[in-house]
Scaffold this active site. Structure first.
Site, short mmCIF file in Angstrom:
data_model
loop_
_atom_site.label_atom_id
_atom_site.label_comp_id
_atom_site.label_asym_id
_atom_site.label_seq_id
_atom_site.Cartn_x
_atom_site.Cartn_y
_atom_site.Cartn_z
N LYS A 1 0.84 -1.20 0.00
CA LYS A 1 0.00 0.00 0.00
C LYS A 1 0.87 1.25 0.00
CE LYS A 1 -0.49 0.00 5.04
NZ LYS A 1 -1.44 0.03 6.18
N TYR B 1 15.04 30.61 6.29
CA TYR B 1 13.92 31.38 6.81
C TYR B 1 13.97 31.45 8.34
CZ TYR B 1 11.87 30.99 2.16
OH TYR B 1 11.64 31.06 0.81
#
Length: 406
Positions: A73, A301
Protein backbone atom coordinates in the site's frame (compact mmCIF):
# COMPACT_ATOMS: atom_id res chain seq x y z
CA UNK A 1 9.90 -0.53 -18.64
CA UNK A 2 13.42 -0.02 -19.93
CA UNK A 3 16.25 -2.26 -18.78
CA UNK A 4 19.77 -1.06 -19.51
CA UNK A 5 22.77 -3.36 -19.60
CA UNK A 6 26.09 -2.73 -17.89
CA UNK A 7 26.97 -1.56 -14.41
CA UNK A 8 28.44 1.94 -14.71
CA UNK A 9 25.84 3.84 -12.70
CA UNK A 10 27.61 7.18 -13.10
CA UNK A 11 27.30 6.83 -16.86
CA UNK A 12 23.76 5.52 -16.51
CA UNK A 13 22.48 8.42 -14.48
CA UNK A 14 22.50 11.00 -17.23
CA UNK A 15 21.24 8.52 -19.82
CA UNK A 16 18.11 7.38 -18.04
CA UNK A 17 16.56 10.43 -16.44
CA UNK A 18 14.72 11.52 -19.58
CA UNK A 19 12.79 8.24 -19.52
CA UNK A 20 12.09 8.41 -15.81
CA UNK A 21 9.95 11.54 -16.12
CA UNK A 22 9.58 10.48 -13.28
CA UNK A 23 8.07 7.38 -14.36
CA UNK A 24 9.71 4.54 -12.52
CA UNK A 25 12.53 2.88 -14.42
CA UNK A 26 14.96 0.06 -13.84
CA UNK A 27 18.55 1.17 -14.14
CA UNK A 28 21.46 -1.21 -14.29
CA UNK A 29 23.96 1.07 -15.97
CA UNK A 30 24.70 1.90 -19.59
CA UNK A 31 27.84 1.47 -21.69
CA UNK A 32 30.55 4.04 -21.08
CA UNK A 33 30.21 5.31 -24.63
CA UNK A 34 26.54 6.14 -24.24
CA UNK A 35 25.52 9.28 -26.07
CA UNK A 36 24.78 12.43 -24.08
CA UNK A 37 21.04 13.01 -23.59
CA UNK A 38 19.29 16.25 -24.36
CA UNK A 39 17.76 16.50 -20.89
CA UNK A 40 19.45 16.89 -17.53
CA UNK A 41 19.41 14.43 -14.63
CA UNK A 42 17.24 15.43 -11.67
CA UNK A 43 18.58 16.91 -8.49
CA UNK A 44 16.66 14.46 -6.30
CA UNK A 45 16.21 10.71 -6.72
CA UNK A 46 15.57 7.58 -4.67
CA UNK A 47 17.75 4.56 -5.31
CA UNK A 48 15.89 1.31 -4.61
CA UNK A 49 18.07 -1.75 -4.09
CA UNK A 50 16.06 -4.80 -5.12
CA UNK A 51 18.72 -7.22 -3.86
CA UNK A 52 18.16 -5.78 -0.38
CA UNK A 53 14.42 -6.24 -0.83
CA UNK A 54 15.00 -9.92 -1.55
CA UNK A 55 17.23 -10.22 1.51
CA UNK A 56 14.54 -8.75 3.76
CA UNK A 57 11.91 -11.17 2.46
CA UNK A 58 14.29 -13.95 3.43
CA UNK A 59 14.59 -12.55 6.96
CA UNK A 60 10.79 -12.56 7.34
CA UNK A 61 10.70 -16.18 6.18
CA UNK A 62 13.31 -17.15 8.79
CA UNK A 63 11.19 -15.81 11.65
CA UNK A 64 7.80 -17.29 10.77
CA UNK A 65 6.55 -20.47 9.16
CA UNK A 66 4.02 -20.18 6.37
CA UNK A 67 3.49 -17.72 3.54
CA UNK A 68 3.67 -13.94 3.30
CA UNK A 69 1.41 -11.16 2.19
CA UNK A 70 3.73 -8.37 1.04
CA UNK A 71 2.23 -5.01 2.03
CA UNK A 72 2.46 -2.72 -0.99
CA UNK A 73 0.00 0.00 0.00
CA UNK A 74 0.91 3.68 -0.36
CA UNK A 75 3.05 3.01 -3.44
CA UNK A 76 4.94 0.27 -1.59
CA UNK A 77 5.77 2.73 1.18
CA UNK A 78 7.10 5.16 -1.41
CA UNK A 79 9.30 2.58 -3.13
CA UNK A 80 7.17 2.14 -6.27
CA UNK A 81 4.32 -0.36 -6.09
CA UNK A 82 4.49 -1.94 -9.55
CA UNK A 83 8.26 -2.28 -9.60
CA UNK A 84 8.41 -3.79 -6.12
CA UNK A 85 5.57 -6.16 -7.01
CA UNK A 86 7.35 -7.38 -10.13
CA UNK A 87 10.57 -7.88 -8.20
CA UNK A 88 8.74 -9.90 -5.54
CA UNK A 89 6.96 -12.02 -8.14
CA UNK A 90 10.34 -13.04 -9.51
CA UNK A 91 11.83 -14.16 -6.20
CA UNK A 92 13.34 -17.64 -6.24
CA UNK A 93 12.08 -20.62 -4.24
CA UNK A 94 9.32 -20.43 -1.66
CA UNK A 95 9.67 -16.72 -0.84
CA UNK A 96 7.28 -15.50 -3.55
CA UNK A 97 4.34 -13.80 -1.76
CA UNK A 98 0.92 -15.43 -1.72
CA UNK A 99 -0.77 -12.00 -1.68
CA UNK A 100 -0.03 -8.35 -2.24
CA UNK A 101 -1.78 -6.20 0.36
CA UNK A 102 -3.17 -2.83 -0.74
CA UNK A 103 -5.32 -0.20 0.93
CA UNK A 104 -7.84 0.64 -1.78
CA UNK A 105 -9.47 -0.30 -5.04
CA UNK A 106 -7.37 2.35 -6.79
CA UNK A 107 -4.19 0.60 -5.62
CA UNK A 108 -5.57 -2.82 -6.57
CA UNK A 109 -6.40 -1.51 -10.03
CA UNK A 110 -2.90 -0.13 -10.40
CA UNK A 111 -1.38 -3.55 -9.68
CA UNK A 112 -3.83 -5.35 -11.96
CA UNK A 113 -3.10 -2.91 -14.80
CA UNK A 114 0.60 -3.64 -14.31
CA UNK A 115 0.12 -7.29 -15.31
CA UNK A 116 0.68 -8.54 -11.76
CA UNK A 117 -0.35 -12.18 -11.29
CA UNK A 118 -0.16 -12.44 -7.48
CA UNK A 119 -3.47 -12.31 -5.65
CA UNK A 120 -4.50 -8.85 -4.47
CA UNK A 121 -5.85 -8.43 -0.94
CA UNK A 122 -7.69 -5.32 0.25
CA UNK A 123 -6.53 -4.57 3.77
CA UNK A 124 -9.48 -2.50 4.97
CA UNK A 125 -13.28 -2.48 4.72
CA UNK A 126 -14.68 -1.59 1.31
CA UNK A 127 -17.21 1.08 0.42
CA UNK A 128 -20.47 -0.12 -1.16
CA UNK A 129 -19.65 1.52 -4.51
CA UNK A 130 -16.33 -0.39 -4.72
CA UNK A 131 -17.70 -3.91 -4.25
CA UNK A 132 -18.86 -4.63 -7.77
CA UNK A 133 -15.36 -3.94 -9.10
CA UNK A 134 -13.80 -6.10 -6.37
CA UNK A 135 -16.06 -9.02 -7.30
CA UNK A 136 -15.60 -8.57 -11.05
CA UNK A 137 -11.82 -8.46 -10.75
CA UNK A 138 -11.61 -11.34 -8.27
CA UNK A 139 -9.68 -9.39 -5.65
CA UNK A 140 -9.86 -10.64 -2.07
CA UNK A 141 -11.64 -8.35 0.39
CA UNK A 142 -11.51 -8.54 4.14
CA UNK A 143 -14.99 -8.59 5.65
CA UNK A 144 -15.65 -6.46 8.74
CA UNK A 145 -19.40 -6.78 9.20
CA UNK A 146 -22.42 -8.93 8.44
CA UNK A 147 -23.84 -6.21 6.18
CA UNK A 148 -20.65 -6.13 4.14
CA UNK A 149 -20.66 -9.93 3.83
CA UNK A 150 -24.29 -10.05 2.68
CA UNK A 151 -23.64 -7.34 0.08
CA UNK A 152 -20.64 -9.19 -1.35
CA UNK A 153 -22.69 -12.39 -1.43
CA UNK A 154 -25.49 -10.63 -3.33
CA UNK A 155 -23.16 -9.00 -5.86
CA UNK A 156 -21.24 -12.23 -6.40
CA UNK A 157 -24.47 -14.11 -7.10
CA UNK A 158 -25.36 -11.55 -9.77
CA UNK A 159 -21.99 -11.28 -11.50
CA UNK A 160 -19.93 -14.47 -11.33
CA UNK A 161 -22.14 -17.24 -12.77
CA UNK A 162 -21.73 -19.54 -9.82
CA UNK A 163 -18.09 -18.83 -8.99
CA UNK A 164 -17.53 -18.02 -5.32
CA UNK A 165 -15.67 -14.92 -4.14
CA UNK A 166 -12.75 -15.72 -1.85
CA UNK A 167 -12.88 -13.51 1.24
CA UNK A 168 -11.20 -13.20 4.63
CA UNK A 169 -12.86 -12.24 7.89
CA UNK A 170 -11.16 -9.54 9.91
CA UNK A 171 -11.41 -9.44 13.70
CA UNK A 172 -10.96 -6.43 15.97
CA UNK A 173 -8.67 -7.68 18.74
CA UNK A 174 -7.56 -4.23 19.83
CA UNK A 175 -6.91 -1.94 16.86
CA UNK A 176 -10.38 -0.37 16.92
CA UNK A 177 -10.29 0.35 13.19
CA UNK A 178 -12.53 -2.34 11.75
CA UNK A 179 -13.56 -5.96 11.94
CA UNK A 180 -15.91 -8.17 13.91
CA UNK A 181 -15.58 -8.09 17.68
CA UNK A 182 -14.57 -11.62 18.76
CA UNK A 183 -17.79 -12.53 20.56
CA UNK A 184 -19.90 -11.12 17.73
CA UNK A 185 -18.03 -13.23 15.20
CA UNK A 186 -18.65 -16.39 17.24
CA UNK A 187 -22.38 -15.63 17.25
CA UNK A 188 -22.50 -14.77 13.54
CA UNK A 189 -20.22 -17.46 12.13
CA UNK A 190 -23.06 -19.80 11.18
CA UNK A 191 -24.85 -17.00 9.33
CA UNK A 192 -21.64 -16.09 7.51
CA UNK A 193 -21.06 -19.71 6.53
CA UNK A 194 -24.58 -19.83 5.08
CA UNK A 195 -23.70 -17.19 2.46
CA UNK A 196 -23.33 -19.61 -0.42
CA UNK A 197 -21.53 -17.31 -2.85
CA UNK A 198 -18.62 -16.55 -0.51
CA UNK A 199 -15.61 -18.77 0.09
CA UNK A 200 -14.46 -17.74 3.59
CA UNK A 201 -10.89 -18.93 3.17
CA UNK A 202 -9.14 -16.75 5.74
CA UNK A 203 -9.27 -14.86 9.00
CA UNK A 204 -7.02 -12.09 10.26
CA UNK A 205 -6.54 -9.28 12.74
CA UNK A 206 -4.11 -6.41 13.26
CA UNK A 207 -1.60 -5.44 15.94
CA UNK A 208 -1.77 -1.82 17.15
CA UNK A 209 1.32 -1.73 19.36
CA UNK A 210 3.58 -4.73 18.76
CA UNK A 211 6.57 -2.35 18.67
CA UNK A 212 5.56 -0.62 21.92
CA UNK A 213 3.57 -2.84 24.30
CA UNK A 214 4.76 -6.43 24.60
CA UNK A 215 2.30 -7.41 27.34
CA UNK A 216 -0.77 -6.28 25.41
CA UNK A 217 0.52 -7.79 22.18
CA UNK A 218 1.08 -11.20 23.75
CA UNK A 219 -2.46 -11.11 25.13
CA UNK A 220 -3.69 -10.15 21.68
CA UNK A 221 -1.93 -13.13 20.09
CA UNK A 222 -3.51 -15.41 22.69
CA UNK A 223 -6.96 -13.91 22.17
CA UNK A 224 -6.74 -14.34 18.40
CA UNK A 225 -5.42 -17.90 18.61
CA UNK A 226 -8.15 -18.84 21.08
CA UNK A 227 -10.81 -17.36 18.81
CA UNK A 228 -9.54 -19.37 15.85
CA UNK A 229 -9.65 -22.51 17.98
CA UNK A 230 -13.28 -21.83 18.97
CA UNK A 231 -14.30 -21.20 15.36
CA UNK A 232 -12.39 -24.24 14.12
CA UNK A 233 -8.89 -24.04 12.70
CA UNK A 234 -9.90 -26.32 9.84
CA UNK A 235 -12.34 -23.69 8.54
CA UNK A 236 -9.54 -21.44 7.30
CA UNK A 237 -6.87 -21.87 4.64
CA UNK A 238 -5.18 -18.63 5.76
CA UNK A 239 -4.79 -17.38 9.34
CA UNK A 240 -2.90 -14.10 9.77
CA UNK A 241 -2.11 -11.54 12.43
CA UNK A 242 1.54 -10.43 12.38
CA UNK A 243 2.80 -7.21 10.84
CA UNK A 244 6.57 -6.54 10.76
CA UNK A 245 6.89 -6.13 14.53
CA UNK A 246 4.74 -9.21 15.07
CA UNK A 247 6.89 -11.24 12.69
CA UNK A 248 10.12 -10.29 14.43
CA UNK A 249 9.05 -10.36 18.06
CA UNK A 250 6.23 -12.86 18.58
CA UNK A 251 4.88 -16.31 17.73
CA UNK A 252 1.33 -17.54 17.21
CA UNK A 253 0.00 -21.05 17.74
CA UNK A 254 -1.87 -21.09 14.46
CA UNK A 255 -1.00 -18.33 11.98
CA UNK A 256 0.31 -19.43 8.58
CA UNK A 257 0.28 -16.13 6.67
CA UNK A 258 2.22 -13.01 7.69
CA UNK A 259 2.08 -9.40 6.51
CA UNK A 260 5.52 -7.74 6.39
CA UNK A 261 5.46 -4.06 5.54
CA UNK A 262 8.17 -1.83 6.97
CA UNK A 263 10.67 -4.67 7.36
CA UNK A 264 10.40 -5.48 3.64
CA UNK A 265 11.92 -2.09 3.01
CA UNK A 266 14.78 -2.69 5.42
CA UNK A 267 13.68 -0.91 8.57
CA UNK A 268 12.96 -2.80 11.79
CA UNK A 269 10.05 -1.47 13.89
CA UNK A 270 11.79 -3.10 16.87
CA UNK A 271 15.28 -1.60 16.86
CA UNK A 272 17.08 -4.67 18.20
CA UNK A 273 16.44 -6.44 14.87
CA UNK A 274 17.80 -3.66 12.63
CA UNK A 275 21.16 -5.31 11.97
CA UNK A 276 19.39 -8.24 10.29
CA UNK A 277 17.75 -6.04 7.67
CA UNK A 278 19.13 -4.04 4.76
CA UNK A 279 17.64 -0.63 3.85
CA UNK A 280 16.15 -0.69 0.37
CA UNK A 281 15.71 3.03 -0.38
CA UNK A 282 18.38 5.73 -0.32
CA UNK A 283 17.19 9.30 -0.86
CA UNK A 284 19.81 11.32 -2.73
CA UNK A 285 20.43 14.78 -4.11
CA UNK A 286 23.36 16.91 -5.28
CA UNK A 287 25.22 19.98 -4.13
CA UNK A 288 24.21 22.93 -6.30
CA UNK A 289 26.39 25.66 -4.76
CA UNK A 290 29.29 26.00 -2.30
CA UNK A 291 30.18 29.33 -0.69
CA UNK A 292 32.11 30.60 2.32
CA UNK A 293 29.83 32.81 4.38
CA UNK A 294 30.97 35.18 7.15
CA UNK A 295 30.27 35.03 10.86
CA UNK A 296 26.95 36.68 11.64
CA UNK A 297 25.31 35.51 8.41
CA UNK A 298 21.79 34.11 8.90
CA UNK A 299 20.84 30.85 7.17
CA UNK A 300 17.36 30.12 5.81
CA UNK A 301 13.92 31.38 6.81
CA UNK A 302 13.52 32.80 10.28
CA UNK A 303 17.31 33.12 10.73
CA UNK A 304 17.09 30.26 13.21
CA UNK A 305 20.74 29.56 12.48
CA UNK A 306 23.24 32.45 12.60
CA UNK A 307 26.84 31.52 11.84
CA UNK A 308 29.24 31.96 14.75
CA UNK A 309 32.30 31.84 12.47
CA UNK A 310 33.19 31.94 8.82
CA UNK A 311 31.66 28.74 7.42
CA UNK A 312 31.79 26.83 4.17
CA UNK A 313 28.14 26.27 3.25
CA UNK A 314 26.78 23.91 0.61
CA UNK A 315 23.33 24.39 -0.87
CA UNK A 316 21.61 21.11 -1.79
CA UNK A 317 18.72 20.76 -4.21
CA UNK A 318 16.15 19.04 -1.99
CA UNK A 319 13.45 20.32 0.33
CA UNK A 320 10.09 19.57 1.83
CA UNK A 321 8.60 19.76 -1.67
CA UNK A 322 10.40 16.46 -2.26
CA UNK A 323 9.30 14.98 1.06
CA UNK A 324 12.38 15.87 3.12
CA UNK A 325 10.72 16.77 6.45
CA UNK A 326 10.50 20.48 7.23
CA UNK A 327 10.51 19.71 10.96
CA UNK A 328 14.12 18.45 10.96
CA UNK A 329 16.17 20.43 13.50
CA UNK A 330 19.24 22.37 12.33
CA UNK A 331 22.67 21.25 13.60
CA UNK A 332 21.24 17.95 14.93
CA UNK A 333 20.36 16.61 11.46
CA UNK A 334 23.11 15.34 9.17
CA UNK A 335 23.52 14.44 5.51
CA UNK A 336 26.28 12.36 3.96
CA UNK A 337 28.77 13.91 1.51
CA UNK A 338 31.95 12.04 0.55
CA UNK A 339 31.23 9.58 3.35
CA UNK A 340 31.18 12.28 6.04
CA UNK A 341 28.30 13.61 8.12
CA UNK A 342 27.56 17.28 7.47
CA UNK A 343 25.12 19.15 9.74
CA UNK A 344 22.01 20.91 8.49
CA UNK A 345 22.11 24.70 8.76
CA UNK A 346 18.83 26.55 9.13
CA UNK A 347 15.34 25.39 8.30
CA UNK A 348 14.45 23.04 5.48
CA UNK A 349 12.89 25.06 2.66
CA UNK A 350 10.60 23.84 -0.09
CA UNK A 351 13.32 23.08 -2.64
CA UNK A 352 16.70 23.51 -0.94
CA UNK A 353 18.66 22.96 2.24
CA UNK A 354 22.02 24.23 3.44
CA UNK A 355 24.69 22.22 5.25
CA UNK A 356 28.09 22.92 6.81
CA UNK A 357 30.92 21.50 4.66
CA UNK A 358 33.79 23.30 6.41
CA UNK A 359 35.47 19.93 7.00
CA UNK A 360 35.24 18.98 3.32
CA UNK A 361 37.59 21.30 1.43
CA UNK A 362 37.05 19.39 -1.83
CA UNK A 363 33.24 19.54 -1.76
CA UNK A 364 31.95 21.17 -4.93
CA UNK A 365 28.85 21.72 -7.01
CA UNK A 366 27.52 18.45 -8.42
CA UNK A 367 28.68 16.23 -5.55
CA UNK A 368 26.27 13.47 -4.51
CA UNK A 369 24.47 13.76 -1.18
CA UNK A 370 22.68 11.00 0.75
CA UNK A 371 19.84 12.26 2.90
CA UNK A 372 19.00 8.84 4.31
CA UNK A 373 19.67 5.24 3.37
CA UNK A 374 22.32 2.88 4.68
CA UNK A 375 24.58 5.47 6.33
CA UNK A 376 21.73 7.41 7.96
CA UNK A 377 18.68 5.23 8.59
CA UNK A 378 15.27 6.69 7.87
CA UNK A 379 14.38 5.80 11.47
CA UNK A 380 17.07 8.24 12.69
CA UNK A 381 15.68 10.96 10.44
CA UNK A 382 12.11 10.24 11.54
CA UNK A 383 13.04 10.47 15.22
CA UNK A 384 14.66 13.87 14.66
CA UNK A 385 11.60 15.05 12.73
CA UNK A 386 9.27 13.83 15.50
CA UNK A 387 7.53 11.44 13.14
CA UNK A 388 7.76 7.77 12.08
CA UNK A 389 9.63 6.00 9.24
CA UNK A 390 6.33 5.10 7.52
CA UNK A 391 5.46 8.80 7.23
CA UNK A 392 8.86 9.74 5.82
CA UNK A 393 8.79 6.97 3.20
CA UNK A 394 5.25 7.68 2.08
CA UNK A 395 5.87 11.43 2.10
CA UNK A 396 8.37 11.23 -0.77
CA UNK A 397 6.69 13.28 -3.48
CA UNK A 398 6.08 12.47 -7.17
CA UNK A 399 8.84 14.77 -8.38
CA UNK A 400 11.43 12.39 -6.91
CA UNK A 401 12.58 9.83 -9.51
CA UNK A 402 12.96 6.20 -8.48
CA UNK A 403 16.01 4.32 -9.73
CA UNK A 404 15.95 0.52 -9.40
CA UNK A 405 19.22 -1.32 -8.84
CA UNK A 406 19.93 -5.04 -8.60
Amino acid sequence: MQVIAGMNLAAASAQIWCWAEMEFTYIEGVPDNASTPTCSPPRVWAEINLANLEHNVGVAAQYQRGEIMAVLKANAYGHGMKQVAKALENLPGDNTPAFFGVASVIEARGLADGDIQTRIYLLGPSCPFEREEIVTCGWTPCISSMDEARDFDRITAQLTLGKKLRVHLTVDTGMGRGGFLPNDLIRQMDALSALTHLDIEGIGSHLPCADEDEVFTRSQFDQFDSLVEKLGIERFRYIHLANSAGILGYQSRHTNLHRPGLMLYGIAPIATYQDELKPVLSLKSRVSLVRTLPAGQGISYGRETVLEKDTRVATIGIGYGDGYPRSLPPLKTDVIIHGARCPLLGRVTMDQIMVDVSDLPHCESGDEVELFGEAILVSELARLANTIPWAVFTGITPRVSRVYLR
